[in-house]
Write a protein that holds these residues in place. Structure first.
Motif, mmCIF file in Angstrom:
data_model
loop_
_atom_site.group_PDB
_atom_site.id
_atom_site.type_symbol
_atom_site.label_atom_id
_atom_site.label_comp_id
_atom_site.label_asym_id
_atom_site.label_seq_id
_atom_site.Cartn_x
_atom_site.Cartn_y
_atom_site.Cartn_z
ATOM 1 N N VAL A 145 0.864 -1.181 0.000
ATOM 2 C CA VAL A 145 0.000 0.000 0.000
ATOM 3 C C VAL A 145 0.900 1.230 0.000
ATOM 4 O O VAL A 145 2.056 1.138 0.429
ATOM 5 C CB VAL A 145 -0.933 0.007 1.228
ATOM 6 C CG1 VAL A 145 -1.939 -1.120 1.158
ATOM 7 C CG2 VAL A 145 -0.158 -0.034 2.540
ATOM 8 N N PRO A 146 0.375 2.344 -0.519
ATOM 9 C CA PRO A 146 -0.986 2.583 -0.977
ATOM 10 C C PRO A 146 -1.219 2.106 -2.416
ATOM 11 O O PRO A 146 -0.292 2.026 -3.210
ATOM 12 C CB PRO A 146 -1.112 4.106 -0.900
ATOM 13 C CG PRO A 146 0.281 4.588 -1.186
ATOM 14 C CD PRO A 146 1.192 3.580 -0.533
ATOM 15 N N VAL A 147 -2.495 1.834 -2.677
ATOM 16 C CA VAL A 147 -2.973 1.586 -4.034
ATOM 17 C C VAL A 147 -4.229 2.424 -4.217
ATOM 18 O O VAL A 147 -5.138 2.369 -3.375
ATOM 19 C CB VAL A 147 -3.313 0.104 -4.280
ATOM 20 C CG1 VAL A 147 -3.783 -0.088 -5.720
ATOM 21 C CG2 VAL A 147 -2.143 -0.803 -3.969
ATOM 22 N N LEU A 148 -4.284 3.187 -5.274
ATOM 23 C CA LEU A 148 -5.472 3.969 -5.591
ATOM 24 C C LEU A 148 -6.221 3.294 -6.726
ATOM 25 O O LEU A 148 -5.633 3.004 -7.776
ATOM 26 C CB LEU A 148 -5.092 5.393 -6.003
ATOM 27 C CG LEU A 148 -6.273 6.326 -6.294
ATOM 28 C CD1 LEU A 148 -6.952 6.748 -4.991
ATOM 29 C CD2 LEU A 148 -5.812 7.557 -7.076
ATOM 30 N N ALA A 199 -5.966 0.416 -11.240
ATOM 31 C CA ALA A 199 -5.169 0.446 -10.010
ATOM 32 C C ALA A 199 -3.881 1.205 -10.267
ATOM 33 O O ALA A 199 -3.156 0.918 -11.232
ATOM 34 C CB ALA A 199 -4.862 -0.969 -9.537
ATOM 35 N N ILE A 200 -3.589 2.190 -9.400
ATOM 36 C CA ILE A 200 -2.395 3.004 -9.538
ATOM 37 C C ILE A 200 -1.539 2.851 -8.288
ATOM 38 O O ILE A 200 -2.034 2.941 -7.168
ATOM 39 C CB ILE A 200 -2.759 4.489 -9.753
ATOM 40 C CG1 ILE A 200 -3.540 4.660 -11.056
ATOM 41 C CG2 ILE A 200 -1.516 5.362 -9.769
ATOM 42 C CD1 ILE A 200 -3.961 6.080 -11.328
ATOM 43 N N TYR A 201 -0.274 2.625 -8.485
ATOM 44 C CA TYR A 201 0.698 2.514 -7.397
ATOM 45 C C TYR A 201 2.055 2.882 -8.003
ATOM 46 O O TYR A 201 2.215 2.875 -9.216
ATOM 47 C CB TYR A 201 0.719 1.079 -6.814
ATOM 48 C CG TYR A 201 0.788 -0.022 -7.842
ATOM 49 C CD1 TYR A 201 2.020 -0.458 -8.346
ATOM 50 C CD2 TYR A 201 -0.383 -0.602 -8.361
ATOM 51 C CE1 TYR A 201 2.086 -1.458 -9.311
ATOM 52 C CE2 TYR A 201 -0.313 -1.595 -9.329
ATOM 53 C CZ TYR A 201 0.918 -2.011 -9.791
ATOM 54 O OH TYR A 201 0.985 -2.995 -10.760
ATOM 55 N N ASP A 202 3.066 3.290 -7.218
ATOM 56 C CA ASP A 202 3.087 3.476 -5.784
ATOM 57 C C ASP A 202 2.850 4.944 -5.445
ATOM 58 O O ASP A 202 2.302 5.660 -6.273
ATOM 59 C CB ASP A 202 4.395 2.957 -5.188
ATOM 60 C CG ASP A 202 5.641 3.583 -5.836
ATOM 61 O OD1 ASP A 202 5.487 4.439 -6.745
ATOM 62 O OD2 ASP A 202 6.764 3.233 -5.454
ATOM 63 N N SER A 203 3.321 5.391 -4.273
ATOM 64 C CA SER A 203 2.909 6.709 -3.799
ATOM 65 C C SER A 203 3.305 7.871 -4.720
ATOM 66 O O SER A 203 2.464 8.778 -4.915
ATOM 67 C CB SER A 203 3.397 6.950 -2.371
ATOM 68 O OG SER A 203 4.801 7.024 -2.284
ATOM 69 N N VAL A 251 3.478 7.949 -7.927
ATOM 70 C CA VAL A 251 2.574 7.911 -9.077
ATOM 71 C C VAL A 251 1.165 8.336 -8.654
ATOM 72 O O VAL A 251 0.490 9.095 -9.360
ATOM 73 C CB VAL A 251 2.559 6.505 -9.703
ATOM 74 C CG1 VAL A 251 1.693 6.494 -10.955
ATOM 75 C CG2 VAL A 251 3.976 6.050 -10.039
ATOM 76 N N ILE A 252 0.726 7.873 -7.494
ATOM 77 C CA ILE A 252 -0.593 8.268 -6.991
ATOM 78 C C ILE A 252 -0.636 9.778 -6.767
ATOM 79 O O ILE A 252 -1.615 10.448 -7.138
ATOM 80 C CB ILE A 252 -0.937 7.520 -5.691
ATOM 81 C CG1 ILE A 252 -1.040 6.018 -5.944
ATOM 82 C CG2 ILE A 252 -2.246 8.042 -5.099
ATOM 83 C CD1 ILE A 252 -1.191 5.198 -4.677
ATOM 84 N N CYS A 253 0.416 10.329 -6.174
ATOM 85 C CA CYS A 253 0.444 11.769 -5.924
ATOM 86 C C CYS A 253 0.356 12.553 -7.229
ATOM 87 O O CYS A 253 -0.376 13.547 -7.326
ATOM 88 C CB CYS A 253 1.706 12.148 -5.154
ATOM 89 S SG CYS A 253 1.731 11.601 -3.433
ATOM 90 N N GLU A 254 1.083 12.097 -8.246
ATOM 91 C CA GLU A 254 1.030 12.794 -9.524
ATOM 92 C C GLU A 254 -0.342 12.666 -10.171
ATOM 93 O O GLU A 254 -0.855 13.621 -10.772
ATOM 94 C CB GLU A 254 2.118 12.280 -10.465
ATOM 95 C CG GLU A 254 2.213 13.070 -11.747
ATOM 96 C CD GLU A 254 3.562 12.969 -12.432
ATOM 97 O OE1 GLU A 254 3.741 13.649 -13.474
ATOM 98 O OE2 GLU A 254 4.434 12.233 -11.941
ATOM 99 N N TYR A 255 -0.958 11.495 -10.036
ATOM 100 C CA TYR A 255 -2.304 11.320 -10.590
ATOM 101 C C TYR A 255 -3.289 12.265 -9.909
ATOM 102 O O TYR A 255 -4.076 12.956 -10.581
ATOM 103 C CB TYR A 255 -2.753 9.870 -10.413
ATOM 104 C CG TYR A 255 -4.163 9.628 -10.899
ATOM 105 C CD1 TYR A 255 -4.449 9.542 -12.256
ATOM 106 C CD2 TYR A 255 -5.228 9.513 -10.001
ATOM 107 C CE1 TYR A 255 -5.746 9.349 -12.715
ATOM 108 C CE2 TYR A 255 -6.522 9.314 -10.439
ATOM 109 C CZ TYR A 255 -6.777 9.238 -11.795
ATOM 110 O OH TYR A 255 -8.070 9.046 -12.236
ATOM 111 N N LEU A 256 -3.260 12.309 -8.580
ATOM 112 C CA LEU A 256 -4.171 13.196 -7.857
ATOM 113 C C LEU A 256 -3.931 14.649 -8.247
ATOM 114 O O LEU A 256 -4.879 15.430 -8.403
ATOM 115 C CB LEU A 256 -4.007 13.011 -6.347
ATOM 116 C CG LEU A 256 -4.456 11.666 -5.781
ATOM 117 C CD1 LEU A 256 -4.147 11.587 -4.286
ATOM 118 C CD2 LEU A 256 -5.949 11.426 -6.020
#
Length: 203
Positions: free
Chosen positions: A51-54, A61-65, A67-72
């Protein structure tokens, strides 16, 4: 969207702070996940079992952190936490990498100390502690340049310092790093930080 998370993961904390700072937190359902439980289904969303997985609205499914931060950061119209171009972008991403590297070492150190004492490697523990020390010293050297308003770099740094406080209070990292300590004292008062202080489920 859904976020698979563990309440003590500093990488999860970084992602949630980003979600709060960008105004996206209300769009994310948090799904508590025990990474060691095969029945959690985590491996279906992230074959690395971390984790995390968004899970996005379309089921991706997007990972890891990072990549998730950039997606958000791509989903909102406000000030971007990852500058789109130029020196500011590379500074933000480098600081995130430095903070994540400190966290990587901290987690490896913690895992080693949780092994039976006869199986622990003092050399390995000291190696990881050394990585943490060098990383924190580097942050002290640029503490006065940390951005305000923050980028993903400052958020990652704050998540790392919070985790060191949480798991290694005996390190007393502030003693030799007054500038970094002063910055963190102020940053830790942000609502996104006070809302995400880690709490160990085991007490």
């Amino acid at each position: 969207m859904k976020l698979r998370y563990s309440p003590t993961s500093p990488y999860v904390r970084k992602v949630i702070v980003v979600a709060i700072e960008t105004g996206l937190d209300g769009r994310i359902e948090r799904v508590p996940t025990v990474t060691a439980d095969p029945a959690s289904g985590l491996a279906r969303d992230n074959p690395l079992g971390k984790v995390p997985v968004l899970i996005t609205d379309d089921g991706t499914a997007i990972y890891d952190s990072p990549v998730i931060c950039e997606y958000l950061d791509s989903l909102h119209d406000g000030r971007k936490l990852i500058p789109p171009a130029g020196a500011g972008r590379w500074t933000a991403l480098r600081r995130q990498a430095l903070a994540d590297g400190i966290l990587d070492a901290a987690l490896l150190r913690r895992l080693e100390t949780q092994r039976p004492s006869a199986q622990q490697s003092t050399e390995w523990i000291e190696k990881q502690r050394g990585v943490m020390v060098r990383g924190l010293d580097a942050l002290e050297g640029e503490a006065e340049a940390l951005a305000d308003p923050p980028t993903v770099g400052e958020i990652a740094v704050a998540a790392a310092l919070g985790y060191v406080d949480f798991r290694f209070p005996e390190d007393r990292w502030r003693d030799r790093r007054p500038k970094l300590a002063a910055w963190y004292e102020a940053f830790a008062q942000r609502p996104s930080m006070t809302a995400t202080v880690p709490k160990d489920p085991a007490g």
